[in-house]
Design a protein around this motif. Structure first.
Motif, PDB file in Angstrom:
ATOM      1  N   PHE A 241       0.843  -1.182   0.000  1.00 36.44           N
ATOM      2  CA  PHE A 241       0.000   0.000   0.000  1.00 36.44           C
ATOM      3  C   PHE A 241       0.880   1.235   0.000  1.00 36.44           C
ATOM      4  O   PHE A 241       1.899   1.272   0.698  1.00 36.44           O
ATOM      5  N   ARG A 242       0.477   2.238  -0.761  1.00 38.69           N
ATOM      6  CA  ARG A 242       1.209   3.499  -0.809  1.00 38.69           C
ATOM      7  C   ARG A 242       0.297   4.703  -0.577  1.00 38.69           C
ATOM      8  O   ARG A 242       0.751   5.770  -0.205  1.00 38.69           O
ATOM      9  N   HIS A 243      -1.014   4.543  -0.828  1.00 34.39           N
ATOM     10  CA  HIS A 243      -1.934   5.672  -0.702  1.00 34.39           C
ATOM     11  C   HIS A 243      -2.113   6.037   0.778  1.00 34.39           C
ATOM     12  O   HIS A 243      -2.197   5.163   1.640  1.00 34.39           O
ATOM     13  N   PRO A 244      -2.162   7.338   1.079  1.00 34.54           N
ATOM     14  CA  PRO A 244      -2.310   7.761   2.484  1.00 34.54           C
ATOM     15  C   PRO A 244      -3.512   7.141   3.190  1.00 34.54           C
ATOM     16  O   PRO A 244      -3.425   6.826   4.386  1.00 34.54           O
ATOM     17  N   LEU A 245      -4.637   6.966   2.503  1.00 35.09           N
ATOM     18  CA  LEU A 245      -5.803   6.348   3.133  1.00 35.09           C
ATOM     19  C   LEU A 245      -5.497   4.936   3.603  1.00 35.09           C
ATOM     20  O   LEU A 245      -5.904   4.513   4.690  1.00 35.09           O
ATOM     21  N   MET A 246      -4.765   4.177   2.777  1.00 36.36           N
ATOM     22  CA  MET A 246      -4.450   2.807   3.136  1.00 36.36           C
ATOM     23  C   MET A 246      -3.381   2.750   4.233  1.00 36.36           C
ATOM     24  O   MET A 246      -3.424   1.880   5.116  1.00 36.36           O
ATOM     25  N   LEU A 247      -2.441   3.669   4.197  1.00 39.74           N
ATOM     26  CA  LEU A 247      -1.428   3.714   5.246  1.00 39.74           C
ATOM     27  C   LEU A 247      -2.064   4.056   6.589  1.00 39.74           C
ATOM     28  O   LEU A 247      -1.694   3.511   7.626  1.00 39.74           O
ATOM     29  N   GLN A 248      -3.044   4.958   6.557  1.00 36.89           N
ATOM     30  CA  GLN A 248      -3.767   5.293   7.784  1.00 36.89           C
ATOM     31  C   GLN A 248      -4.568   4.092   8.266  1.00 36.89           C
ATOM     32  O   GLN A 248      -4.626   3.804   9.470  1.00 36.89           O
ATOM     33  N   LEU A 249      -5.176   3.351   7.341  1.00 27.91           N
ATOM     34  CA  LEU A 249      -5.937   2.158   7.702  1.00 27.91           C
ATOM     35  C   LEU A 249      -5.027   1.122   8.368  1.00 27.91           C
ATOM     36  O   LEU A 249      -5.415   0.471   9.345  1.00 27.91           O
ATOM     37  N   LEU A 250      -3.803   0.968   7.853  1.00 25.27           N
ATOM     38  CA  LEU A 250      -2.868   0.017   8.451  1.00 25.27           C
ATOM     39  C   LEU A 250      -2.463   0.442   9.860  1.00 25.27           C
ATOM     40  O   LEU A 250      -2.265  -0.408  10.730  1.00 25.27           O
ATOM     41  N   ASP A 251      -2.353   1.742  10.084  1.00 24.92           N
ATOM     42  CA  ASP A 251      -2.053   2.225  11.431  1.00 24.92           C
ATOM     43  C   ASP A 251      -3.163   1.833  12.405  1.00 24.92           C
ATOM     44  O   ASP A 251      -2.906   1.406  13.537  1.00 24.92           O
ATOM     45  N   ILE A 252      -4.420   1.992  11.959  1.00 20.42           N
ATOM     46  CA  ILE A 252      -5.560   1.617  12.804  1.00 20.42           C
ATOM     47  C   ILE A 252      -5.568   0.111  13.019  1.00 20.42           C
ATOM     48  O   ILE A 252      -5.832  -0.381  14.130  1.00 20.42           O
ATOM     49  N   LEU A 253      -5.293  -0.640  11.954  1.00 14.17           N
ATOM     50  CA  LEU A 253      -5.277  -2.095  12.052  1.00 14.17           C
ATOM     51  C   LEU A 253      -4.270  -2.558  13.103  1.00 14.17           C
ATOM     52  O   LEU A 253      -4.536  -3.493  13.867  1.00 14.17           O
TER      53      LEU A 253
END
Length: 456
Positions: free
Chosen positions: A134-146
């Protein structure tokens, strides 16, 4: 000497170094930063720093932000960073404010790699998230939450269109949890007939029906001590919804034909491509089960809304397909990358994977070009959303479009103009989120995120 004239000096440094302006846009990026991150200087300049240097502190306790707000230095913070080729590396970073030759305030970040035994963390070498590209900021933020949710036993509901990767995230949740030594059992609730689904989920006892010649444990029993993944949960029949709710709340259930309940200790992760909230109002899905499943809800955006992920994913699938089919293909040319980035991907990541297999199979050299892809891709371009902040043509995941000069809010800093534009658009649309998002050419999630960013 002006900052833009100092590149040669900074390239001689033995550590990674970049400078951002007050809008977090990268102004300078040295050679060692290129080596550590995997991003070229051309790609980095003009991007938001979180898009090329995302760590676990980007959404909270950002060292650069702390340095700029306090006016002091943040020294030797240890973080983990995901490189462009998806390697997770440990870094030691320092940040400080910087003002040069009367220019506007800026922030400086210096960083170097550290050995795993110096990193001050027990992050495993085989981090499950390293397998996710993942490279998109939305997905990176989702991984942080995960990462924050995974260590708990909370039920998680994954939502998103078909093919977005809900199953991969469910497995990552399990692998990051304390239950990772236990089994991960997946069930597609839409793939089995209603009459079979109950016995598959909860099992049965010998003699429960004509062909029940022996006891058979269900998926819940097989997942004991681990995680059960209920895919396409929105297709679960209404009678089974009640039994599932009971199993979740009481942690026990009755297999078919049983007179005694079976106790289980499992974590439930569910997924759906349907609007479950709407189905509850229509009476098609139990509201009590819906709320029980969505203690935490993670929405996975479709691939067309995270274009920064397209090329990295394509390169991953290219390598896998080349190995599987014994082909020589190693990379995409620039025109093929543009073709993929412009495509709408109605089938999301799953479609991208199959398109790359198609291209690799038809290739006879090392380079994939548009000629190797199906011709219908050219007639399904992705919708382009005009951005209301300055874009940069080489920034990963960021469009280069700008609003016409007449539509820009004049005066003030970049951040002030963006906030004013939001307020202006909201006011013109009577604060309707749907209408404002449509006027700005962005989706509602993006609008909500920007409103939170500016305290609106």
């Amino acid at each position: 000497m002006r900052l833009t004239e100092s590149t040669g000096v900074f390239d001689a440094l033995g550590f990674g170094f970049f400078v951002v302006d007050e809008g977090w846009n990268v102004l300078l990026f040295n050679r060692e930063a290129e080596r550590i991150t995997g991003f070229t200087r051309k790609e980095a300049l003009g991007c938001k720093c979180s898009e090329i240097f995302h760590t676990e502190f980007c959404n909270a306790r950002c060292p650069l932000q702390q340095a700029l707000v306090s006016g002091g230095r943040v020294s030797r913070r240890q973080v983990h960073f995901l490189t462009r080729d998806n390697r997770r590396v440990a870094l030691e970073i320092s940040a400080a404010p910087f003002t040069g030759s009367g220019e506007r305030p800026m922030g400086v970040l210096c960083f170097r790699e550290v050995l795993a035994d110096q990193a001050g963390t027990d992050t495993p070498a085989d981090d499950p998230l390293r397998r996710l590209v993942f490279r998109h900021p939305l997905m990176l933020q989702l991984l942080d939450i995960l990462r924050m949710v995974a260590p708990t036993d909370a039920s998680v509901l994954l939502t998103g269109e078909t093919g977005t990767g809900k199953g991969l995230l469910a497995k990552a949740l399990h692998d990051l949890s304390r239950r990772r030594v236990g089994p991960f059992v997946g069930v597609n609730c839409a793939a089995l007939p209603d009459k079979l689904l109950e016995s598959e989920l909860f099992g049965y006892k010998k003699g429960a029906f004509t062909d029940a010649r022996a006891d058979k444990p269900g998926m819940f029993e097989l997942a004991q001590g681990g995680t059960i993944f209920l895919d396409e949960i929105g297709d679960l029949p209404s009678d089974l919804q009640a039994k599932l709710l009971q199993a979740l709340e009481e942690r026990r259930f009755y297999p078919l034909g049983a007179t005694k309940p079976v106790s289980v200790n499992v974590r439930v992760v569910a997924a759906s491509n349907l609007d479950l909230a709407r189905r509850t109002t229509e009476g098609l899905f139990r509201s009590d089960l819906y709320y029980r499943l969505r203690v935490v809800e993670l929405h996975i955006p479709p691939l067309r809304e995270r274009s920064a992920d397209i090329v990295p994913l394509a390169e991953l699938f290219l390598a896998r397909a080349a190995e599987r089919y014994a082909k020589r293909a190693t990379h995409l040319d620039e025109s093929a990358k543009r073709l993929l980035s412009a495509y709408s991907f109605p089938g999301n990541v799953r479609e991208l994977k199959h398109l790359m297999e198609h291209a690799v199979i038809l290739s006879d050299g090392t380079t994939l070009t548009p000629a190797h892809f199906p011709p219908q891709m050219a007639v399904h371009p992705a919708p382009t959303a005009p951005m209301f902040h300055p874009g940069h043509p080489t920034c990963p995941g960021q469009a280069a479009q700008r609003l016409p000069e007449a539509e820009r809010v004049q005066g003030g800093s970049l951040l002030e103009r963006e906030r004013d534009l939001l307020l202006q658009a909201l006011s013109e649309n009577d604060w309707s989120i749907l209408q404002t998002a449509a006027q700005l050419g962005i989706n509602r999630t993006t609008l909500w995120r920007r409103m939170r960013k500016y305290g609106i």
